[in-house]
Every structure is written in structure tokens, then in C-alpha cells.
Design a protein around this motif. Structure first.
Motif, short mmCIF file in Angstrom:
data_model
loop_
_atom_site.label_atom_id
_atom_site.label_comp_id
_atom_site.label_asym_id
_atom_site.label_seq_id
_atom_site.Cartn_x
_atom_site.Cartn_y
_atom_site.Cartn_z
N UNK A 121 0.83 -1.20 0.00
CA UNK A 121 0.00 0.00 0.00
C UNK A 121 0.87 1.26 0.00
N UNK A 122 1.91 1.25 0.79
CA UNK A 122 2.81 2.41 0.84
C UNK A 122 3.50 2.60 -0.50
N UNK A 123 3.88 1.51 -1.14
CA UNK A 123 4.55 1.58 -2.44
C UNK A 123 3.61 2.10 -3.52
N UNK A 124 2.39 1.57 -3.55
CA UNK A 124 1.44 2.03 -4.56
C UNK A 124 1.05 3.49 -4.34
N UNK A 125 1.00 3.92 -3.07
CA UNK A 125 0.75 5.32 -2.80
C UNK A 125 1.86 6.20 -3.36
N UNK A 126 3.10 5.73 -3.26
CA UNK A 126 4.22 6.48 -3.83
C UNK A 126 4.11 6.55 -5.35
N UNK A 127 3.65 5.46 -5.97
CA UNK A 127 3.49 5.46 -7.43
C UNK A 127 2.45 6.46 -7.88
N UNK A 128 1.40 6.64 -7.08
CA UNK A 128 0.30 7.53 -7.47
C UNK A 128 0.69 9.01 -7.43
N UNK A 129 1.85 9.33 -6.85
CA UNK A 129 2.31 10.72 -6.90
C UNK A 129 2.50 11.16 -8.35
N UNK A 130 2.87 10.21 -9.21
CA UNK A 130 2.97 10.52 -10.63
C UNK A 130 4.21 11.27 -11.04
N UNK A 131 5.24 11.28 -10.21
CA UNK A 131 6.48 11.99 -10.51
C UNK A 131 7.43 11.08 -11.30
N UNK A 132 8.57 11.64 -11.70
CA UNK A 132 9.57 10.84 -12.39
C UNK A 132 10.12 9.75 -11.47
N UNK A 133 10.25 10.07 -10.17
CA UNK A 133 10.74 9.07 -9.22
C UNK A 133 9.77 7.89 -9.13
N UNK A 162 0.27 -0.08 -17.32
CA UNK A 162 1.38 0.29 -18.19
C UNK A 162 1.97 1.63 -17.76
N UNK A 163 2.73 1.63 -16.68
CA UNK A 163 3.35 2.90 -16.25
C UNK A 163 4.45 3.33 -17.20
N UNK A 164 4.62 4.64 -17.33
CA UNK A 164 5.71 5.17 -18.15
C UNK A 164 6.90 5.48 -17.27
N UNK A 165 8.02 5.77 -17.90
CA UNK A 165 9.23 6.12 -17.14
C UNK A 165 9.09 7.48 -16.45
N UNK A 166 8.10 8.28 -16.88
CA UNK A 166 7.91 9.61 -16.31
C UNK A 166 6.82 9.66 -15.25
N UNK A 167 6.04 8.58 -15.12
CA UNK A 167 4.94 8.58 -14.16
C UNK A 167 4.55 7.15 -13.80
N UNK A 168 4.33 6.92 -12.50
CA UNK A 168 3.89 5.60 -12.04
C UNK A 168 2.40 5.54 -11.81
#
Length: 205
Positions: A121-133, A162-168
Motif C-alpha cells: 500500500x505504501x509503495x502504490x501510494x508512492x506510485x500515485x504521486x505521478x512523478x519521475x521518481x 502500463x506505467x511510463x518512465x515519467x509517471x507511475x
């Protein structure tokens, strides 16, 4: 069902199982953080739009445009970090006090499952930020899942889209983070609480 109700909310609780200095209320603090996450997450869902082009802009809008949006997001973020810390400390306390031994071995496995869910859950929350990181993290996660023979590519598509390298930020990650994983965690937590009562409380055998 009557057995479940009698143990999740018993009429009497032995005083020996209420010692704060034995449990440090780590399980209760974890559940409190989960409740705060549920409430703040529900409010954030009204304004967050998942997607490569909308995820990060939604986060910026929450933090700088909406009234108290920054406070709401920070409360959600820090509650998540607190829950990660308290769950790990809770697991350490269980190991230290040998509370994983029979007849509590099943509840120990449930706790391990909850720990994994909290980390995901913590990891997916980080992905939803949508940043390059988050895009880089999603790319690494996809590549790791694809290493699984046969099932890898399918699992990567199911869990991450299908996440991109610029956004998770993807719709798949959003649904898992907001619906699938929280409801699984809620169910396991209630079962975990019931097993604690069923197995005789939290004190050593």
C-alpha cells in the motif's frame, strides 16, 4: 458468527492482557493510522485523477489550490509512514515476546500478510504521486515481476498496468491502492483481532 462476535467484543477482558508496557499499543496505533488513512484517502479521491498526464498535476492542485488540500495530503502521507513504522515495531515486539508460538502461529502468518499489504500500500501510494521518481520505481517493479517465468508479464499488467518512465500513476495502481488492498487489509485486521481474543489475549502463554 456468534463465536466471532463474542471474541471480537467480549463482555469481559482479563486485566493481564491490558498492560500497555507489554504491547506498547503498537497494534492499536497501527489500526488508528489505518482509520485516518481511510478517511483522508476517501477525501483525496474526490480530487485525484490517475494517469500519466493527470496524476502529478492532481497532486500539485491538492497541495496548492484546494483549501486545506496540503494538510489533507500530508496527514495521509504521514499516517502511512507512521503505520509502516508501527507495524514493523509490532512484528518486532511479537518476535521478542515469542507471541508467534502455538497456538498463535496462524495469527502470526496473518500478521505477516498484513505487513506485506501495508508495504505494498505504501509503495502504490508512492506510485500515485505521478512523478519521475515514481515512474522509475514502477518501471523497476514491472521488470522484477516480468522475471517470474510464465506469469510475470500478466502479473505486471494486472497489478501495475502500463506505467511510463515519467509517471507511475495508472488506473490499475489507483484501483489496487484505493479499493483492493485496503479492503483486504481491513478484512485481515478484523480476523487478526478476533484470533487474538480467540487465542487467549496478547500475554505470553
Amino acid at each position: 458468527m456468534s463465536n466471532f462476535v463474542n471474541h471480537i467484543r467480549p463482555r469481559q477482558v482479563p486485566g493481564r492482557v491490558l498492560s500497555v508496557f507489554y504491547t506498547f499499543c503498537l497494534g492499536g496505533l497501527s489500526f488508528l493510522a489505518f482509520i485516518i488513512l481511510g478517511i483522508t484517502g476517501l477525501l483525496l479521491m474526490f480530487h485525484y485523477l490517475p494517469g500519466e498526464n493527470t496524476g502529478f498535476s492532481s497532486v500539485l492542485t491538492l497541495g496548492s489550490v484546494l483549501p486545506y488540500g496540503g494538510l489533507l495530503r500530508n496527514l495521509h502521507y504521514w499516517s502511512a509512514q507512521i503505520m509502516v513504522v508501527t507495524v514493523n515495531l509490532h512484528m518486532l515486539r511479537v518476535v521478542w515476546t515469542h507471541s508467534y508460538k502455538p497456538p498463535r502461529q496462524l495469527n502470526w502468518l496473518v500478521g505477516v500478510g498484513l505487513l506485506i499489504l501495508v508495504l505494498v500500500l505504501d509503495f502504490t501510494g508512492f506510485l500515485l504521486v505521478g512523478s519521475q521518481e515514481s515512474g522509475a520505481a514502477a518501471t523497476v517493479a514491472v521488470n522484477i515481476l516480468k522475471l517470474i517465468p510464465g506469469l510475470g508479464p500478466g502479473l505486471a499488467q494486472i497489478f501495475l498496468g502500463r506505467p511510463s518512465a515519467l509517471s507511475g500513476s495508472t488506473l490499475a495502481v489507483y484501483v489496487w491502492h484505493c479499493v483492493g488492498l485496503p479492503f483486504a487489509a481491513l478484512f485481515l485486521q478484523f480476523y487478526h483481532f478476533w484470533r487474538i481474543r480467540r487465542d487467549g489475549g496478547v500475554r505470553p502463554l
